[in-house]
Motif scaffolding. Structure first.
Motif, PDB file in Angstrom:
ATOM      1  N   THR A   1       0.841  -1.189   0.000  1.00  0.00           N
ATOM      2  CA  THR A   1       0.000   0.000   0.000  1.00  0.00           C
ATOM      3  C   THR A   1       0.881   1.246   0.000  1.00  0.00           C
ATOM      4  O   THR A   1       1.781   1.362   0.843  1.00  0.00           O
ATOM      5  CB  THR A   1      -0.927   0.014   1.231  1.00  0.00           C
ATOM      6  N   PRO A   2       0.664   2.174  -0.913  1.00  0.00           N
ATOM      7  CA  PRO A   2       1.505   3.375  -0.980  1.00  0.00           C
ATOM      8  C   PRO A   2       1.217   4.335   0.173  1.00  0.00           C
ATOM      9  O   PRO A   2       0.237   4.164   0.915  1.00  0.00           O
ATOM     10  CB  PRO A   2       1.109   3.996  -2.324  1.00  0.00           C
ATOM     11  N   SER A   3       2.051   5.338   0.317  1.00  0.00           N
ATOM     12  CA  SER A   3       1.853   6.373   1.337  1.00  0.00           C
ATOM     13  C   SER A   3       0.483   7.022   1.163  1.00  0.00           C
ATOM     14  O   SER A   3      -0.013   7.163   0.037  1.00  0.00           O
ATOM     15  CB  SER A   3       2.947   7.434   1.228  1.00  0.00           C
ATOM     16  N   ASN A   4      -0.115   7.376   2.306  1.00  0.00           N
ATOM     17  CA  ASN A   4      -1.442   8.011   2.340  1.00  0.00           C
ATOM     18  C   ASN A   4      -2.556   7.054   1.888  1.00  0.00           C
ATOM     19  O   ASN A   4      -3.644   7.507   1.508  1.00  0.00           O
ATOM     20  CB  ASN A   4      -1.475   9.287   1.495  1.00  0.00           C
ATOM     21  N   GLY A   5      -2.271   5.764   1.953  1.00  0.00           N
ATOM     22  CA  GLY A   5      -3.284   4.769   1.596  1.00  0.00           C
ATOM     23  C   GLY A   5      -4.169   4.406   2.775  1.00  0.00           C
ATOM     24  O   GLY A   5      -4.099   5.021   3.848  1.00  0.00           O
ATOM     25  N   LYS A   6      -4.995   3.377   2.577  1.00  0.00           N
ATOM     26  CA  LYS A   6      -5.926   2.950   3.619  1.00  0.00           C
ATOM     27  C   LYS A   6      -5.902   1.430   3.761  1.00  0.00           C
ATOM     28  O   LYS A   6      -5.818   0.710   2.763  1.00  0.00           O
ATOM     29  CB  LYS A   6      -7.355   3.400   3.292  1.00  0.00           C
ATOM     30  N   ILE A   7      -5.979   0.968   5.012  1.00  0.00           N
ATOM     31  CA  ILE A   7      -6.083  -0.463   5.301  1.00  0.00           C
ATOM     32  C   ILE A   7      -7.232  -0.653   6.279  1.00  0.00           C
ATOM     33  O   ILE A   7      -7.267  -0.024   7.337  1.00  0.00           O
ATOM     34  CB  ILE A   7      -4.775  -1.020   5.896  1.00  0.00           C
ATOM     35  N   LYS A   8      -8.183  -1.507   5.898  1.00  0.00           N
ATOM     36  CA  LYS A   8      -9.349  -1.753   6.746  1.00  0.00           C
ATOM     37  C   LYS A   8      -9.361  -3.212   7.206  1.00  0.00           C
ATOM     38  O   LYS A   8      -9.211  -4.123   6.382  1.00  0.00           O
ATOM     39  CB  LYS A   8     -10.638  -1.455   5.983  1.00  0.00           C
ATOM     40  N   VAL A   9      -9.547  -3.408   8.495  1.00  0.00           N
ATOM     41  CA  VAL A   9      -9.681  -4.753   9.067  1.00  0.00           C
ATOM     42  C   VAL A   9     -11.092  -4.869   9.622  1.00  0.00           C
ATOM     43  O   VAL A   9     -11.574  -3.955  10.302  1.00  0.00           O
ATOM     44  CB  VAL A   9      -8.647  -5.004  10.176  1.00  0.00           C
ATOM     45  N   SER A  10     -11.766  -5.966   9.327  1.00  0.00           N
ATOM     46  CA  SER A  10     -13.117  -6.156   9.852  1.00  0.00           C
ATOM     47  C   SER A  10     -13.295  -7.578  10.357  1.00  0.00           C
ATOM     48  O   SER A  10     -12.564  -8.493   9.963  1.00  0.00           O
ATOM     49  CB  SER A  10     -14.173  -5.845   8.778  1.00  0.00           C
ATOM     50  N   LEU A  11     -14.266  -7.737  11.228  1.00  0.00           N
ATOM     51  CA  LEU A  11     -14.561  -9.033  11.830  1.00  0.00           C
ATOM     52  C   LEU A  11     -16.064  -9.113  12.070  1.00  0.00           C
ATOM     53  O   LEU A  11     -16.668  -8.153  12.559  1.00  0.00           O
ATOM     54  CB  LEU A  11     -13.801  -9.189  13.153  1.00  0.00           C
ATOM     55  N   ARG A  12     -16.655 -10.235  11.717  1.00  0.00           N
ATOM     56  CA  ARG A  12     -18.074 -10.449  12.029  1.00  0.00           C
ATOM     57  C   ARG A  12     -18.365 -11.940  12.054  1.00  0.00           C
ATOM     58  O   ARG A  12     -17.590 -12.755  11.526  1.00  0.00           O
ATOM     59  CB  ARG A  12     -18.970  -9.743  11.019  1.00  0.00           C
ATOM     60  N   MET A  13     -19.488 -12.294  12.661  1.00  0.00           N
ATOM     61  CA  MET A  13     -19.923 -13.689  12.682  1.00  0.00           C
ATOM     62  C   MET A  13     -20.596 -14.027  11.361  1.00  0.00           C
ATOM     63  O   MET A  13     -21.285 -13.191  10.758  1.00  0.00           O
ATOM     64  CB  MET A  13     -20.902 -13.919  13.838  1.00  0.00           C
ATOM     65  N   SER A  14     -20.376 -15.243  10.891  1.00  0.00           N
ATOM     66  CA  SER A  14     -20.955 -15.687   9.626  1.00  0.00           C
ATOM     67  C   SER A  14     -21.486 -17.106   9.784  1.00  0.00           C
ATOM     68  O   SER A  14     -20.939 -17.901  10.552  1.00  0.00           O
ATOM     69  CB  SER A  14     -19.895 -15.630   8.520  1.00  0.00           C
ATOM     70  N   THR A  15     -22.535 -17.423   9.051  1.00  0.00           N
ATOM     71  CA  THR A  15     -23.109 -18.760   9.110  1.00  0.00           C
ATOM     72  C   THR A  15     -22.348 -19.715   8.193  1.00  0.00           C
ATOM     73  O   THR A  15     -21.650 -19.289   7.270  1.00  0.00           O
ATOM     74  CB  THR A  15     -24.582 -18.740   8.679  1.00  0.00           C
ATOM     75  N   SER A  16     -22.525 -20.994   8.431  1.00  0.00           N
ATOM     76  CA  SER A  16     -21.866 -22.001   7.595  1.00  0.00           C
ATOM     77  C   SER A  16     -22.360 -21.928   6.149  1.00  0.00           C
ATOM     78  O   SER A  16     -21.598 -22.167   5.213  1.00  0.00           O
ATOM     79  CB  SER A  16     -22.097 -23.404   8.166  1.00  0.00           C
ATOM     80  N   LEU A  17     -23.639 -21.560   5.953  1.00  0.00           N
ATOM     81  CA  LEU A  17     -24.173 -21.446   4.593  1.00  0.00           C
ATOM     82  C   LEU A  17     -23.502 -20.306   3.831  1.00  0.00           C
ATOM     83  O   LEU A  17     -23.170 -20.438   2.641  1.00  0.00           O
ATOM     84  CB  LEU A  17     -25.691 -21.211   4.647  1.00  0.00           C
ATOM     85  N   GLU A  18     -23.302 -19.171   4.508  1.00  0.00           N
ATOM     86  CA  GLU A  18     -22.631 -18.047   3.855  1.00  0.00           C
ATOM     87  C   GLU A  18     -21.190 -18.400   3.516  1.00  0.00           C
ATOM     88  O   GLU A  18     -20.695 -18.076   2.432  1.00  0.00           O
ATOM     89  CB  GLU A  18     -22.655 -16.808   4.753  1.00  0.00           C
ATOM     90  N   ILE A  19     -20.513 -19.071   4.455  1.00  0.00           N
ATOM     91  CA  ILE A  19     -19.119 -19.462   4.230  1.00  0.00           C
ATOM     92  C   ILE A  19     -19.021 -20.429   3.061  1.00  0.00           C
ATOM     93  O   ILE A  19     -18.127 -20.313   2.211  1.00  0.00           O
ATOM     94  CB  ILE A  19     -18.532 -20.094   5.512  1.00  0.00           C
ATOM     95  N   LYS A  20     -19.947 -21.360   3.009  1.00  0.00           N
ATOM     96  CA  LYS A  20     -19.965 -22.343   1.913  1.00  0.00           C
ATOM     97  C   LYS A  20     -20.062 -21.642   0.565  1.00  0.00           C
ATOM     98  O   LYS A  20     -19.377 -22.006  -0.396  1.00  0.00           O
ATOM     99  CB  LYS A  20     -21.149 -23.292   2.122  1.00  0.00           C
ATOM    100  N   ASP A  21     -20.922 -20.618   0.492  1.00  0.00           N
ATOM    101  CA  ASP A  21     -21.110 -19.882  -0.752  1.00  0.00           C
ATOM    102  C   ASP A  21     -19.945 -18.936  -1.021  1.00  0.00           C
ATOM    103  O   ASP A  21     -19.451 -18.855  -2.155  1.00  0.00           O
ATOM    104  CB  ASP A  21     -22.417 -19.092  -0.683  1.00  0.00           C
ATOM    105  N   ARG A  22     -19.469 -18.227   0.015  1.00  0.00           N
ATOM    106  CA  ARG A  22     -18.424 -17.216  -0.171  1.00  0.00           C
ATOM    107  C   ARG A  22     -17.099 -17.843  -0.580  1.00  0.00           C
ATOM    108  O   ARG A  22     -16.356 -17.284  -1.393  1.00  0.00           O
ATOM    109  CB  ARG A  22     -18.244 -16.451   1.145  1.00  0.00           C
ATOM    110  N   PHE A  23     -16.784 -19.002  -0.026  1.00  0.00           N
ATOM    111  CA  PHE A  23     -15.501 -19.640  -0.310  1.00  0.00           C
ATOM    112  C   PHE A  23     -15.631 -20.784  -1.321  1.00  0.00           C
ATOM    113  O   PHE A  23     -14.660 -21.509  -1.557  1.00  0.00           O
ATOM    114  CB  PHE A  23     -14.877 -20.160   0.990  1.00  0.00           C
ATOM    115  N   LYS A  24     -16.832 -20.933  -1.894  1.00  0.00           N
ATOM    116  CA  LYS A  24     -17.067 -21.926  -2.954  1.00  0.00           C
ATOM    117  C   LYS A  24     -16.655 -23.330  -2.519  1.00  0.00           C
ATOM    118  O   LYS A  24     -15.919 -24.040  -3.219  1.00  0.00           O
ATOM    119  CB  LYS A  24     -16.310 -21.545  -4.238  1.00  0.00           C
ATOM    120  N   GLN A  25     -17.148 -23.731  -1.330  1.00  0.00           N
ATOM    121  CA  GLN A  25     -16.820 -25.043  -0.794  1.00  0.00           C
ATOM    122  C   GLN A  25     -18.036 -25.961  -0.855  1.00  0.00           C
ATOM    123  O   GLN A  25     -19.166 -25.536  -0.567  1.00  0.00           O
ATOM    124  CB  GLN A  25     -16.361 -24.921   0.666  1.00  0.00           C
TER     125      GLN A  25
END
Length: 269
Positions: free
Chosen positions: A163-187
């Motif tokens: 990331t260059p100078s004056n850039g942005k880095i965002k970290v996030s965390l949340r709870m997710s269901t197994s169905l969402e994970i299955k779809d999001r990660f194509k498992q």
């Protein structure tokens, strides 16, 4: 291996030769892993002996602005060497399947904030704005804090690097269901559990779409990052740690530029 009992007599000699060759290959891998582990241990001790006196020296006197900059640069590189040695050592344990998990109930938000706090120096140096978001005040789950620390530290270090100078880095965390994970990660199959879904997003140089699946391969360097120093094992190491924690990880190309790394860990015991 070839089953000798089901092999015809005229092929038995070939089968014996192949099995013997496989044994020699396995022994070669074992010797290689032992050498890497021994070498890492040998390197870790002198690095620790350098870093200790260095910290005492830095506290013992006042430095000019230029000297302070040199001292910060030296400290940063000593820490980087120590981290690389530790990664190589843990990498050898991963290959030998000797790296175990030690999970207990922890507030993951506190762990994430503590890790992000360690990057304050890089925030100030490159004027990068970092942020953390989570819909919960506390996020209690069973986790190996040391492994999560290594995963997030590597991903954040990667984000700061690209990331260059004056850039942005965002970290996030949340709870997710197994169905969402299955779809999001194509498992096809996932654990019957809620998951902690982590995201590290930057607006850096990004990666090509064809690199998104390859970037976790050992020694692979994306085309966009070839001009920036790196070993090519950091993200492979991260993937190994995530899988050890029965989780999944992926990289996504942001439409507006930059990269988002998503990884999930089972939130239940």
């Amino acid at each position: 291996r070839i089953d000798l009992d089901t092999t015809q007599d005229e092929l038995k000699n070939v089968a014996v030769a192949i099995n013997s060759l496989l044994e020699r290959i396995n022994e070669s891998y074992r010797l290689q892993a032992r050498f890497v582990s021994d070498a890492s241990h040998e390197l870790r001790t002198p690095l620790s002996l350098i870093y200790g006196p260095f910290c005492e020296l830095r506290k013992s006197r006042h430095f000019t602005k230029k000297e302070g900059e040199y001292m910060s640069l030296m400290e940063e590189n000593i820490k980087h060497l120590m981290m690389l040695v530790e990664q190589i050592l843990n990498f050898s344990h991963l290959k030998g399947e000797t790296l175990s998990l030690s999970v207990c109930r922890k507030d993951v938000i506190a762990i994430v904030l503590k890790i992000m706090d360690r990057f304050k120096g890089e925030n100030e140096e490159k004027h990068i704005v970092t942020s953390f978001s989570c819909p919960e005040d506390k996020f209690i789950m069973y986790v190996d804090e040391d492994k999560l620390d290594k995963i997030l530290s590597n991903l954040l270090s990667n984000a700061f690097k690209y990331t260059p100078s004056n850039g942005k880095i965002k970290v996030s965390l949340r709870m997710s269901t197994s169905l969402e994970i299955k779809d999001r990660f194509k498992q096809a199959r996932v654990l019957d559990s809620d998951y902690a879904l982590f995201s590290v997003e930057d607006n850096g140089i990004g990666i090509e779409k064809e690199d998104a699946d390859k970037i976790f391969d050992r020694f692979y360097r994306s085309k966009n990052g070839e001009s920036i120093a790196g070993s090519g094992i950091g993200l492979y190491y991260v993937k190994c740690l995530v899988k050890k924690h029965k989780g999944m990880i992926k990289a996504e190309c942001n439409d507006s530029g930059g990269t988002t790394f998503l990884f999930c860990l089972p939130a239940s015991e």
